[in-house]
Scaffold this active site. Structure first.
Site, short mmCIF file in Angstrom:
data_model
loop_
_atom_site.label_atom_id
_atom_site.label_comp_id
_atom_site.label_asym_id
_atom_site.label_seq_id
_atom_site.Cartn_x
_atom_site.Cartn_y
_atom_site.Cartn_z
N ASP A 198 -11.29 5.26 7.72
CA ASP A 198 -12.16 5.22 6.53
C ASP A 198 -12.77 3.84 6.31
OD1 ASP A 198 -9.72 4.14 5.80
OD2 ASP A 198 -9.30 5.62 4.24
N THR A 199 -12.00 2.77 6.56
CA THR A 199 -12.57 1.43 6.40
C THR A 199 -13.70 1.17 7.38
OG1 THR A 199 -10.96 0.39 7.89
CG2 THR A 199 -10.36 0.54 5.58
N ARG A 236 -12.66 10.53 -3.40
CA ARG A 236 -13.75 9.78 -2.78
C ARG A 236 -14.91 10.73 -2.50
NH1 ARG A 236 -10.87 6.70 1.29
NH2 ARG A 236 -11.14 8.42 2.71
N GLU A 239 -4.05 -1.01 11.86
CA GLU A 239 -4.00 -1.86 10.67
C GLU A 239 -2.94 -2.95 10.81
OE1 GLU A 239 -4.38 0.16 6.76
OE2 GLU A 239 -4.32 2.01 7.94
N GLU A 255 0.07 0.03 10.46
CA GLU A 255 -0.09 1.45 10.73
C GLU A 255 -1.16 1.67 11.78
OE1 GLU A 255 1.25 3.43 6.47
OE2 GLU A 255 -0.85 3.55 7.08
N GLY A 315 -3.17 7.02 0.96
CA GLY A 315 -2.32 6.39 -0.04
C GLY A 315 -1.50 7.35 -0.89
N SER A 318 -1.59 10.73 3.67
CA SER A 318 -2.84 10.04 3.99
C SER A 318 -3.48 9.55 2.71
CB SER A 318 -3.80 10.97 4.74
OG SER A 318 -4.18 12.06 3.92
#
Length: 388
Positions: free
Chosen positions: A277-278, A357, A257, A270, A151, A149
């Site tokens: 998150d976006t 983050r 996505e 995906e 990235g 997850s």
């Protein structure tokens, strides 16, 4: 009132818990470490590894939840089938969570079973298979662990000289038991989007306005809504999102996505069966209901008559440039709070690591405002916050 067992308690889970609390629900937040963001607002909490099946079932038997809501990928998903057999609602469904935790399963469903357009791909479980897959797909290509997850373990490979480092990166970034990787054709897309899709227990599937986003190393850095698209491309994305979520079954919000190419059209990338998150950009009031409120309503079976676009928004993450086991402090909050049409969210993570983050800034403006200026404003404000 329903008792909800939340598996994974990060920043997305925190906003989901807040939405549930506003609907009078009881939430037990679970994660592998104490003090996780969602635990700070939940009714109860448990600390254990989601990959420990015995510990997971112990929490289920202790709390006897009505609903289990996974927020992370690394879960002993076969136990969720057992929970469904016990009469517990799994969100969106045990099938959906099991498929989407593994890039191989979701890619085979999307490409082979449903015929959705995807990048060419191959799998590899050894370095030798990885080398062969690279030659078959061609350079450049993208390599990702089958389960990861944010990235982790993902990289772009431009030449054979980078194979060894990419293989090591993928192995170190993998989560859970699955160490296989997927080697994907590099798509020269024009832009990428998240299409938040809501499936309901007793209502039609709904789509949010597309969210544009920018990633670095496969991890989200900024997002903005709405992302302008050709009507035919939006229709293609909605059709594909509707098909794949219907095949996976269940009620909830999905982050689907896509890559979009003016030449190739829309290409499935995906899918996550949970708030994305976006989608934190929806905290800017871009919609009548945020992605967390939508997920809460879908999970509880409450009606969602429509999703309307109210204004445009942008989000930009606050990253840590330090590593510390002490609870962090922040500077620059005054600068963000002094800006108009702006919200600040510090997630409350008890420790930090490099590039973790730690918060997000969201800004908004009217629908006909300059979106580029709005994004620049948001990124500039986020850059003013420093993690200490």
């Amino acid at each position: 009132m329903k008792k909800i067992l939340l598996l994974g308690s990060g920043e997305l889970g925190k906003e989901f818990v807040i939405a549930c609390q506003r609907k009078g629900q009881h939430v037990v937040a679970c994660d592998s470490y104490a003090g996780a963001p969602a635990m700070q607002v939940a009714d109860e909490c448990e600390v254990f590894s989601m990959l420990d099946g015995d510990a997971l079932m112990a929490a289920v038997n202790k709390h006897k939840p009505d609903i289990i809501v996974p927020e992370i990928e690394a879960i002993r998903t076969e136990k969720l089938y057992e929970c469904e057999q016990m009469g517990i609602q799994v969100v969106p469904s045990a099938r959906a969570v099991n498929f989407t935790m593994n890039r191989k399963a979701i890619r085979e469903l999307a490409h082979t079973e449903l015929g959705l357009k995807t990048a060419n791909y191959k799998y590899a479980a050894t370095f030798e298979e990885f080398t062969a897959a690279a030659e078959a797909i061609g350079y450049p290509f993208i390599v990702k662990p089958l389960m990861s997850s944010s990235g982790h373990g993902q990289s772009k490979v431009d030449s054979p000289a980078e194979l060894e480092a990419a293989w090591k990166c993928a192995a170190e970034g993998a989560r859970g038991d699955i160490k296989e990787v997927i080697v994907e054709e590099f798509i020269p897309f024009d832009y990428e989007i998240t299409l938040l899709t809501v499936t309901q227990k007793n209502g039609k599937t709904l789509f949010c306005a597309p969210i544009g986003h920018v990633q670095k190393g496969g991890d989200y850095r900024e997002s903005f809504q709405p992302r302008a698209m050709k009507p035919e491309h939006l229709a293609q994305a909605q059709d594909m999102a509707g098909k794949v979520t219907a095949a996976l079954t269940g009620a909830g919000i999905w982050g689907v996505e896509f890559f979009v190419s003016e030449k190739e059209g829309v290409i499935f990338s995906e899918l996550s069966p949970r708030p994305h998150d976006t989608g934190m950009v929806t905290l800017a009031g871009t919609q009548n209901l945020s992605e967390f409120e939508l997920h809460c309503r879908a999970v509880l079976g409450l009606p969602i008559p429509e999703i309307t676009l109210e204004r445009q928004g942008a989000s930009a993450v606050i990253l840590s440039e330090i590593e510390s086991n002490n609870r962090p402090d922040y500077t620059g909050l005054e600068d963000v709070c002094a800006a108009d049409k702006t919200y600040l969210r510090i997630f409350g993570k008890p420790t930090t690591r490099l590039h973790r983050r730690m918060g997000v800034v969201v800004c908004w403006d009217k629908l006909d405002a300059d979106q580029t200026a709005l994004r620049d404003k948001c990124k500039g404000l986020a850059a003013k916050v420093t993690v200490k």
